[in-house]
Structure formats: structure tokens, C-alpha cells
Design a protein around this motif. Structure first.
Motif, PDB file in Angstrom:
ATOM      1  N   HIS A  49       4.384  19.722 -23.359  1.00  0.00           N
ATOM      2  CA  HIS A  49       5.198  19.460 -24.551  1.00  0.00           C
ATOM      3  C   HIS A  49       4.330  19.334 -25.788  1.00  0.00           C
ATOM      4  O   HIS A  49       4.657  19.876 -26.861  1.00  0.00           O
ATOM      5  CB  HIS A  49       6.023  18.184 -24.342  1.00  0.00           C
ATOM      6  CG  HIS A  49       6.837  17.805 -25.533  1.00  0.00           C
ATOM      7  ND1 HIS A  49       6.440  16.793 -26.401  1.00  0.00           N
ATOM      8  CD2 HIS A  49       8.008  18.304 -26.026  1.00  0.00           C
ATOM      9  CE1 HIS A  49       7.330  16.684 -27.360  1.00  0.00           C
ATOM     10  NE2 HIS A  49       8.299  17.575 -27.158  1.00  0.00           N
ATOM     11  N   TYR A  59      11.873  19.362 -22.138  1.00  0.00           N
ATOM     12  CA  TYR A  59      10.912  18.316 -21.779  1.00  0.00           C
ATOM     13  C   TYR A  59      11.623  17.035 -21.371  1.00  0.00           C
ATOM     14  O   TYR A  59      11.281  16.411 -20.360  1.00  0.00           O
ATOM     15  CB  TYR A  59       9.989  18.054 -22.964  1.00  0.00           C
ATOM     16  CG  TYR A  59       9.182  16.790 -22.846  1.00  0.00           C
ATOM     17  CD1 TYR A  59       8.136  16.687 -21.941  1.00  0.00           C
ATOM     18  CD2 TYR A  59       9.480  15.671 -23.641  1.00  0.00           C
ATOM     19  CE1 TYR A  59       7.395  15.518 -21.827  1.00  0.00           C
ATOM     20  CE2 TYR A  59       8.743  14.510 -23.540  1.00  0.00           C
ATOM     21  CZ  TYR A  59       7.698  14.431 -22.633  1.00  0.00           C
ATOM     22  OH  TYR A  59       6.965  13.276 -22.526  1.00  0.00           O
ATOM     23  N   ARG A  60      12.674  16.651 -22.132  1.00  0.00           N
ATOM     24  CA  ARG A  60      13.391  15.410 -21.814  1.00  0.00           C
ATOM     25  C   ARG A  60      14.109  15.524 -20.466  1.00  0.00           C
ATOM     26  O   ARG A  60      14.103  14.563 -19.688  1.00  0.00           O
ATOM     27  CB  ARG A  60      14.400  15.104 -22.929  1.00  0.00           C
ATOM     28  CG  ARG A  60      13.761  14.612 -24.224  1.00  0.00           C
ATOM     29  CD  ARG A  60      14.810  14.014 -25.152  1.00  0.00           C
ATOM     30  NE  ARG A  60      15.776  15.025 -25.578  1.00  0.00           N
ATOM     31  CZ  ARG A  60      15.640  15.793 -26.653  1.00  0.00           C
ATOM     32  NH1 ARG A  60      14.562  15.669 -27.427  1.00  0.00           N
ATOM     33  NH2 ARG A  60      16.566  16.671 -26.981  1.00  0.00           N
ATOM     34  N   ARG A  63      11.458  15.465 -17.698  1.00  0.00           N
ATOM     35  CA  ARG A  63      10.854  14.133 -17.581  1.00  0.00           C
ATOM     36  C   ARG A  63      11.809  13.158 -16.908  1.00  0.00           C
ATOM     37  O   ARG A  63      11.397  12.341 -16.072  1.00  0.00           O
ATOM     38  CB  ARG A  63      10.459  13.623 -18.965  1.00  0.00           C
ATOM     39  CG  ARG A  63       9.750  12.271 -18.921  1.00  0.00           C
ATOM     40  CD  ARG A  63       9.344  11.804 -20.305  1.00  0.00           C
ATOM     41  NE  ARG A  63       8.681  10.509 -20.217  1.00  0.00           N
ATOM     42  CZ  ARG A  63       7.388  10.343 -19.972  1.00  0.00           C
ATOM     43  NH1 ARG A  63       6.615  11.394 -19.783  1.00  0.00           N
ATOM     44  NH2 ARG A  63       6.868   9.138 -19.915  1.00  0.00           N
ATOM     45  N   LEU A  64      13.100  13.265 -17.259  1.00  0.00           N
ATOM     46  CA  LEU A  64      14.089  12.380 -16.656  1.00  0.00           C
ATOM     47  C   LEU A  64      14.165  12.609 -15.146  1.00  0.00           C
ATOM     48  O   LEU A  64      14.259  11.653 -14.361  1.00  0.00           O
ATOM     49  CB  LEU A  64      15.455  12.621 -17.302  1.00  0.00           C
ATOM     50  CG  LEU A  64      16.595  11.714 -16.828  1.00  0.00           C
ATOM     51  CD1 LEU A  64      16.301  10.257 -17.167  1.00  0.00           C
ATOM     52  CD2 LEU A  64      17.920  12.150 -17.467  1.00  0.00           C
TER      53      LEU A  64
END
Length: 208
Positions: A49, A59-60, A63-64
Motif C-alpha cells: 500500500h 488494502y482495507r 487487511r481486514l
């Protein structure tokens, strides 16, 4: 001397198995391995990122998902390594070179006498002489019959097969004889399949 060298080589080749007895420096169970893997994935996502290789939304989401797996891995039972397989590994390390070495000891393998070279050479000479006689007889026979007759077709097939057997391959002369034989062989001739098979084999070999 050679047996000692073979035993030493067998021991040297199995020596790397002893590395399995080294105590693990970092990860001692499944939980620690999973946590380390997911943390490394988080670090890689952050790096991608920051360097612009993935977008903010991607990315979110990624990542989650990794954080969810990290929480699930944190709840795994921390079952410690017990080393219960070490006795079996010790037995393998000891038995493997001994068993391999024992195979080469005198009397450890069944004795199968090999055919003496002189006997083999004599046998080959007899077979070649027999084949030469067959070829000579077939040539004499073909010289006395009509080349377009049924009798000639059969003789050509057998002569071509004998020449191929002698040479270990279908020679140009043998191929020509097979073709001549096929040209005058009746549909129900017993040698016709032989002609067709050998001609096909010669064409396949020429195309390679």
C-alpha cells in the motif's frame, strides 16, 4: 576397504537427518506459526500500500481479512511439540545405512549366474548363420519365380522380414520388398498384414 568406504558414504548421506533433533529456535507449535504467517502478511500488505501497488479500498479489505485470520489463529490451542517421533527417527537413522550396507555383503543377494560372453557370442553366430541361410534360400527362390506372382509376393514378404531382423531395422531393400509384396498380395493373404505393418513403421520412422 570398499565396504568400509560404502558404509562411510551411507552414514554421510543419512547424517542430515540428525538435524531434526535440533530444538526449534522460534516456532514451537501451530499457533505460533499461524500468528507469524499472518503478521508477515499484514506487513507485506502495508508495504504494498505504501509503495502504491494496491489501492486504498483493496488494502482495507485485505487487511481486514488478514486481521480476522490473525484473531482466529490467536485462539488456537498452543500444543507444544513433544518429540514423540524422535525414537522412530533414531531407529531409521541407524537402520538405513546398516540395511543398505548389508545388501552388498557377500551372499546377501540371490546368485543369478550370468551367461558367459563366449557362449553368448557363439549363440549369436549360430543365429546369424541360420538367418543368412534363410535369406540365401529366399533369394534363390525369388530368382526362379515370376516376380508378379502370388508365390513371389509371399517370398518377398518373408525375405524383407528376414533382412529387417538381420539389420535390426527396416532397410531400404526390405521396404522395397514389402511394397512389392503388398502390390501383388491378395486381400486374404496371411502375409499382407505384415507388409502393411512394416511399411507403416518405415514411414513413421522416416517422418521423425
Amino acid at each position: 576397504m570398499i565396504f568400509a568406504a560404502m558404509l562411510a558414504l551411507a552414514l554421510a548421506l543419512t547424517a542430515p537427518l540428525a538435524l531434526a533433533f535440533r530444538p526449534p529456535k522460534f516456532l514451537r507449535n501451530r499457533r505460533e506459526a499461524a500468528l507469524a504467517t499472518h503478521r508477515a502478511q499484514l506487513a507485506e500488505l502495508t508495504r504494498d500500500h505504501d509503495e502504491g501497488r494496491i489501492g486504498a479500498a483493496e488494502y482495507r479489505a485485505a487487511r481486514l481479512e488478514v486481521e480476522r485470520r490473525l484473531l482466529a489463529a490467536d485462539g488456537l490451542a498452543a500444543q507444544q511439540l513433544t518429540g514423540n517421533a524422535k525414537p522412530l527417527l533414531i531407529a531409521v537413522i541407524i537402520a538405513l545405512p546398516i540395511m543398505a550396507f548389508a545388501l552388498y555383503l557377500p551372499g546377501s543377494t540371490p546368485t543369478v549366474p550370468s551367461e558367459p560372453h563366449e557362449q553368448w557370442v557363439a549363440h549369436q553366430a549360430v543365429e546369424k548363420a541360420r538367418l543368412d541361410q534363410v535369406i540365401a534360400a529366399l533369394r534363390t527362390h525369388l530368382a526362379q519365380v515370376d516376380p508378379n506372382s502370388l508365390n513371389a509376393s509371399q517370398g518377398q514378404a518373408y525375405l524383407a522380414e528376414a533382412l529387417s531382423e538381420e539389420a535390426g531395422a527396416i532397410t531400404p531393400e526390405a521396404l522395397a520388398l514389402f511394397q512389392q509384396s503388398l502390390a501383388h498380395a491378395p486381400a486374404d493373404a496371411s502375409w499382407r498384414p505384415l507388409d502393411e505393418q512394416r511399411i507403416a513403421q518405415a514411414k513413421a520412422a522416416a517422418s521423425q
